[in-house]
Design an enzyme around this catalytic site. Structure first.
Site, short mmCIF file in Angstrom:
data_model
loop_
_atom_site.label_atom_id
_atom_site.label_comp_id
_atom_site.label_asym_id
_atom_site.label_seq_id
_atom_site.Cartn_x
_atom_site.Cartn_y
_atom_site.Cartn_z
N ASP A 264 0.96 -17.23 -4.95
CA ASP A 264 1.71 -16.20 -5.68
C ASP A 264 0.71 -15.50 -6.61
O ASP A 264 0.72 -15.68 -7.83
CB ASP A 264 2.85 -16.84 -6.50
CG ASP A 264 3.70 -15.76 -7.18
OD1 ASP A 264 4.48 -16.11 -8.10
OD2 ASP A 264 3.55 -14.57 -6.82
N HIS B 253 1.61 -8.75 -3.79
CA HIS B 253 0.59 -7.74 -3.50
C HIS B 253 1.32 -6.42 -3.29
O HIS B 253 1.70 -6.06 -2.19
CB HIS B 253 -0.20 -8.14 -2.24
CG HIS B 253 -1.36 -7.25 -1.96
ND1 HIS B 253 -2.60 -7.42 -2.55
CD2 HIS B 253 -1.48 -6.18 -1.14
CE1 HIS B 253 -3.43 -6.48 -2.11
NE2 HIS B 253 -2.79 -5.72 -1.24
N ASP C 283 0.84 -1.21 0.00
CA ASP C 283 0.00 0.00 0.00
C ASP C 283 0.87 1.25 0.00
O ASP C 283 2.08 1.18 0.14
CB ASP C 283 -0.96 0.00 1.21
CG ASP C 283 -0.24 0.01 2.54
OD1 ASP C 283 0.77 -0.69 2.65
OD2 ASP C 283 -0.70 0.70 3.46
N GLU D 250 1.92 -10.27 0.28
CA GLU D 250 2.29 -8.86 0.29
C GLU D 250 3.79 -8.72 0.58
O GLU D 250 4.44 -9.70 0.98
CB GLU D 250 1.45 -8.09 1.31
CG GLU D 250 1.65 -6.58 1.20
CD GLU D 250 0.48 -5.78 1.74
OE1 GLU D 250 -0.40 -6.34 2.42
OE2 GLU D 250 0.45 -4.56 1.49
O1 G3I Z 1 1.88 -13.73 16.01
C1 G3I Z 1 0.71 -14.58 15.97
C2 G3I Z 1 1.14 -16.04 16.05
O2 G3I Z 1 1.75 -16.29 17.32
C3 G3I Z 1 -0.08 -16.92 15.89
O3 G3I Z 1 0.30 -18.28 15.88
C4 G3I Z 1 -0.75 -16.57 14.55
C5 G3I Z 1 -1.96 -17.40 14.27
O4 G3I Z 1 -2.97 -17.05 15.18
O5 G3I Z 1 -1.14 -15.17 14.53
C6 G3I Z 1 0.00 -14.33 14.65
O6 G3I Z 1 -0.47 -12.97 14.64
C7 G3I Z 1 -0.68 -12.45 13.33
C8 G3I Z 1 0.21 -11.21 13.18
O7 G3I Z 1 -0.06 -10.54 11.95
C9 G3I Z 1 1.69 -11.59 13.16
O8 G3I Z 1 2.43 -10.35 13.10
C10 G3I Z 1 -2.14 -12.05 13.24
O9 G3I Z 1 -2.91 -13.25 13.16
C11 G3I Z 1 -2.38 -11.22 11.97
O10 G3I Z 1 -3.70 -10.72 11.96
C12 G3I Z 1 -1.41 -10.04 11.90
O11 G3I Z 1 -1.57 -9.44 10.64
C13 G3I Z 1 -1.03 -8.11 10.49
C14 G3I Z 1 -1.87 -7.51 9.35
O12 G3I Z 1 -1.36 -6.22 8.99
C15 G3I Z 1 -3.33 -7.39 9.71
O13 G3I Z 1 -3.44 -6.57 10.83
C16 G3I Z 1 0.45 -8.20 10.07
O14 G3I Z 1 1.27 -8.53 11.18
C17 G3I Z 1 0.91 -6.86 9.52
O15 G3I Z 1 2.20 -7.02 8.92
C18 G3I Z 1 -0.04 -6.32 8.45
O16 G3I Z 1 0.40 -5.02 8.15
C19 G3I Z 1 -0.11 -4.47 6.94
C20 G3I Z 1 -0.48 -3.02 7.27
O17 G3I Z 1 -1.57 -3.03 8.17
C21 G3I Z 1 -0.82 -2.25 6.01
N1 G3I Z 1 0.31 -2.30 5.08
C22 G3I Z 1 0.58 -3.69 4.68
C23 G3I Z 1 1.01 -4.48 5.89
C24 G3I Z 1 1.42 -5.90 5.51
O18 G3I Z 1 0.33 -6.67 5.13
O1 9MR Z 2 -3.72 -3.52 -0.13
C1 9MR Z 2 -4.09 -3.62 1.25
C2 9MR Z 2 -2.91 -4.25 2.02
O2 9MR Z 2 -1.82 -3.34 2.01
C3 9MR Z 2 -3.34 -4.55 3.45
O3 9MR Z 2 -2.30 -5.28 4.10
C4 9MR Z 2 -4.62 -5.39 3.45
C5 9MR Z 2 -5.11 -5.70 4.85
O4 9MR Z 2 -5.34 -4.50 5.51
O5 9MR Z 2 -5.68 -4.72 2.75
C6 9MR Z 2 -5.33 -4.50 1.36
O6 9MR Z 2 -6.39 -3.79 0.77
C7 9MR Z 2 -7.51 -4.61 0.42
C8 9MR Z 2 -8.66 -4.33 1.38
O7 9MR Z 2 -8.26 -4.71 2.68
C9 9MR Z 2 -9.90 -5.09 0.92
N1 9MR Z 2 -10.25 -4.71 -0.45
C10 9MR Z 2 -9.17 -5.00 -1.39
C11 9MR Z 2 -7.93 -4.23 -1.00
C12 9MR Z 2 -6.78 -4.51 -1.96
O8 9MR Z 2 -6.42 -5.88 -1.88
#
Ligand code: G3I
Ligand code: 9MR
Length: 589
Positions: free
Chosen positions: A560, A514, A187, A569
C-alpha cells in the site's frame, strides 16, 4: 484450556472492558459487511500447524455475549503454507454492528463486524462514483464532488496526430479535438482497448440488472436526466470514444502524452498529447462497444437524439476497417523505431485479435440481425475454440467471453444456451470445488501461486465472481451466488494481507494508491477505487523506492505504497468489475 474455562475467560475479558483484547490484523474478514442470510466466514492466522481450534464470540456494543462458537481445525494456506483456521458464523444473522472476538489460547483478538440488509449498496455507489472523479476535461464541482473538487485538466481540444497515425487527410501534426472520457488509471492517458473492455462489462452489467441501476442515484451532474445515472456516467466516456474514430473508420489506439506525467494535478499538466496508431484491436473493441451501446441506449433516444444511428454507423465502419486491416497490432517498441516522438506510456498491446473479431461480430449480429455478422461470429468462435480448447475468462486483452456471455443472454435459441453455457459452468467448477474445501480464505480465488499477478484482484477475483453471477442467473443454483459472495469477501478483507482492497472502505483500507488524482489532491485518496492486488512479478521493484519485503509469499506480495504501480494502481477496467460484482450481489437481495 478447557472449553468452559475459555468461554469464562472470554466473559471475563468482556466484563473487564476487553482489557486483554487488541484490534488485530490477524482476523481476515469482509470489512464492509454481510447480508443476514449470507454465508459468513472469517480466516484467522494461528501460530502453529497443530494449534487447537480457537474460540470465537460475538458481542454487541455493550459487550453482551450474543453468540459463541469454535473455529475449524487448522489448515495450511496452499500458497504460503501458513497455518490458519476458518470461523463460520453464518447462523448469526441479526442486522447490526458487533465485535468479533477470537481467543487462540494465548490472547484474545477482536475486529468489527457488520450485518445489514443491503451491505453492498454504498460500496457499489462509491465504486461507480470513482468514474466521475476520473473524468478528463471537466471541472469536478460540488455538490457532485463530495469533498474532492478539482479544476479540469486535459481539455484535449488540441490533440496532435502522431506520425504513426498520419494519413493524407490528417497528416502528422494535424490538430484534432478528443475531449472527455475517463483517465485510464493512475495515469492521465486514455486507451481505447481498455476503455472498450470497460464499456463492455459496464453495459452488460446494466442489462443483467436494469431495474436495480435505475434506482441507484450517483449524485453526478447528469442525475436529473431521465436516464439511469450509471448509463449517464458511461455516456461521458462513450462520447469521447466516438471522437477517436478517424474519417476512414479506423480507431486510434490511445490518446496520450509521449511519456507519463509527473504526480501533479490535471490542471497543471502541460505536455503535448497525441493520438497514435490505428490498430485492429482498437477498431474491434470500439465496434463492439458502439454496437452494444446502440442497443442499450435505444430507450433513451429522447435524451441522446441521434446516438443510436451514430453508434450503429460508427460500429459498422470500425468493423469494416478491421476486416480491411486485420493485422495492425500495437507494438510500441517497433512503432518507436519508425516514428517520433517516442511514446513510452501504457501499451495494452494484443497480438491475437480473433477474440476481438468475435466480440465485435456478436454485438453487431445481435444489434442488426445481419447474416454476415452471424457467420463471422461463428467462424471466429470456431477459430477461438481450436486455438484455446478451453474456456478463457475475459480480460482487456481477451474479450471472447464478453461476446459469449452476451450471446448467451440474448440468443433466441434458448435450447442451445444450456449446451453452450455448460462450457462456462465446467470451467467454474474447479474453483467452486476448491472453495468448498475451505482451503485458504474459503474463496474460489487465491488458492494457487498463479492466482496472483498485475490486476489479479479484478481479473482473477471480481471477474470470477461476475461469472458466478451469470451462472446463478442462468441456473438458479445457490452455489454460484455463494461463491460470488466469497469473491467479494476476499476483496473486502478476507485475504492474506488483511486489506480491504477498496479505498475509503473497511477497517484496513488501501490508503496510498498509485493514482495521480489522489496524490495531487489536497484531500488525498479518493474513495471507491480497487487496488490491483498482490503481484509476485513485482515489475515496479526498485523504481521510486519500491521495496517489497524479502520472501513474502505470492498472496502477500502487495504494497500500500503510492509508487507501487504493479500492486497498488487503480484502473477503470478493475473498478468496473468491482461495481458489477457488488451491484450484482446487492441486486439479488
Ligand atoms: O494473465 C497472466 C497470468 O495468466 C499469469 O499467471 C501472470 C504471471 O505470469 O501474468 C498475467 O499477465 C499479466 C497481465 O498484466 C494480466 O492482465 C502480465 O504479467 C502483466 O505484465 C500485465 O500487466 C499489464 C500492465 O499494464 C503492464 O503492461 C496490466 O494487465 C495492465 O492493466 C496495465 O495497464 C496499465 C496501462 O498500461 C497504463 N495505465 C495503468 C494501467 C494499470 O496499471
Ligand atoms: O504511472 C504509470 C502507471 O500508470 C503505469 O501502469 C506504469 C507501468 O507502465 O508506469 C507508471 O509510470 C512509472 C514509469 O513506468 C516508471 N517511472 C515512474 C513512473 C511513475 O510511477
Amino acid at each position: 484450556m478447557k472449553k468452559a474455562t475459555m468461554i469464562l475467560t472470554f466473559a471475563c475479558a468482556l466484563l473487564a472492558g476487553c482489557k486483554q483484547t487488541a484490534s488485530n490484523p490477524e482476523i481476515r474478514i469482509n470489512q464492509v459487511g454481510f447480508a443476514p442470510d449470507q454465508e459468513k466466514t472469517a480466516t484467522i492466522d494461528v501460530n502453529s500447524a497443530d494449534a487447537k481450534p480457537c474460540y470465537v464470540a460475538i458481542t454487541n456494543d455493550d459487550s453482551e455475549l450474543l453468540w459463541h462458537g469454535v473455529a475449524s481445525e487448522t489448515m495450511l494456506n496452499p500458497v504460503s503454507g501458513k497455518p490458519r483456521q476458518i470461523i463460520d458464523f453464518s447462523y448469526f444473522d441479526k442486522p447490526g454492528t458487533y465485535m468479533l472476538y477470537v481467543d487462540n489460547g494465548l490472547s484474545t483478538f477482536t475486529c468489527p463486524l457488520t450485518i445489514a440488509e443491503h451491505p453492498y449498496r454504498e460500496l457499489t455507489r462509491k465504486a461507480l462514483r470513482a468514474f466521475y472523479y476520473q473524468r478528463a476535461s471537466m471541472d469536478i464541482v460540488e455538490p457532485y464532488a463530495e469533498g474532492y473538487e478539482r479544476k479540469a485538466g486535459h481539455p484535449d481540444d488540441h490533440v496532435l496526430v502522431h506520425a504513426s497515425a498520419a494519413t493524407a487527410e490528417r497528416p502528422e501534426g494535424t490538430v484534432i479535438s478528443s475531449p472527455g472520457g475517463w483517465y485510464d488509471a493512475g495515469d492521465y492517458n486514455k486507451y481505447i482497448v481498455n476503455s472498450g473492455y470497460t464499456m463492455g462489462v459496464w453495459l452488460m452489467a446494466y442489462e443483467l440488472n436494469p431495474e436495480y441501476y435505475k434506482t441507484l442515484s450517483l449524485n453526478i451532474p447528469e442525475s436529473e436526466q431521465p436516464v439511469p445515472d450509471m448509463l449517464a456516467e458511461a455516456m461521458y466516456n462513450i462520447r469521447w470514444m466516438l471522437t477517436m474514430q478517424d474519417t476512414d473508420g479506423g480507431v486510434y489506439h490511445k490518446l496520450t502524452e509521449a511519456s507519463f506525467e509527473g504526480f501533479i494535478r490535471p490542471d497543471e499538466c502541460q505536455k503535448p498529447r497525441y493520438v497514435v496508431l490505428k490498430t485492429t484491436a482498437a477498431a474491434l473493441d470500439f465496434a463492439a462497444t458502439m454496437a452494444l451501446a446502440a442497443r442499450v441506449y435505444a430507450p433513451y433516444e429522447a435524451t441522446y437524439p441521434g446516438f443510436v444511428a451514430q453508434a450503429t454507423d460508427a460500429a459498422k465502419r470500425a468493423y469494416a476497417w478491421a476486416e480491411a486491416n486485420p493485422e495492425v497490432y500495437y507494438d510500441q517498441p517497433k512503432m518507436n523505431e519508425q516514428f517520433n516522438p517516442e511514446i513510452t506510456t501504457g501499451a495494452y498491446d494484443d497480438f491475437d485479435v480473433c477474440d476481438e473479431f468475435y466480440w465485435a461480430a456478436i454485438e453487431l449480429a445481435i444489434l442488426t440481425g445481419e447474416k454476415a455478422y452471424k457467420v463471422a461470429a461463428t467462424d471466429h468462435a470456431k477459430a477461438i475454440a481450436e486455438a484455446n480448447g478451453q474456456y478463457t475468462p475475459s480480460v482487456w486483452g481477451n474479450v471472447a467471453e464478453l461476446g459469449y456471455l452476451d450471446w448467451l443472454m440474448h440468443s433466441e435459441d434458448k435450447a442451445k444456451i444450456k449446451t453452450n453455457m455448460e462450457a462456462m459452468l465446467e470451467y467454474l467448477q474447479p474453483f467452486l470445488d476448491e472453495a468448498e474445501s475451505i482451503s485458504v480464505h474459503r474463496s474460489p480465488y487465491g488458492n494457487r501461486e498463479d492466482d496472483f499477478y498485475w490486476g489479479c484482484n479484478s481479473e482473477g477475483c471480481c471477474w470470477r465472481g461476475i461469472e458466478c453471477l451469470y451462472a446463478y442467473r442462468m441456473t438458479g443454483d445457490e452455489k454460484y451466488r455463494i461463491n460470488a459472495e466469497r469473491c467479494l469477501n476476499y476483496i473486502l478483507g478476507q485475504n492474506a494481507t488483511g486489506y480491504c482492497y477498496v479505498t475509503g472502505l473497511g477497517s484496513k483500507p488501501v490508503c496510498h494508491p498509485h493514482h495521480r488524482l489522489s496524490y495531487s489532491h489536497p484531500k488525498g485518496t479518493h474513495p471507491g477505487f480497487l487496488a490491483g492486488g498482490p503481484n509476485p512479478m513485482r515489475q515496479d521493484a526498485e523504481t521510486d523506492g519500491v521495496q517489497y519485503p524479502k520472501d513474502v509469499p505470492a498472496d502477500e506480495s502487495y504494497l500500500d505504497y503510492q509508487p507501487s504501480y504493479a500492486s497498488n494502481e487503480v484502473t477503470i477496467n478493475w473498478n468496473v468489475t468491482l461495481f458489477a460484482l457488488s451491484a450484482g450481489l446487492d441486486a439479488i437481495r
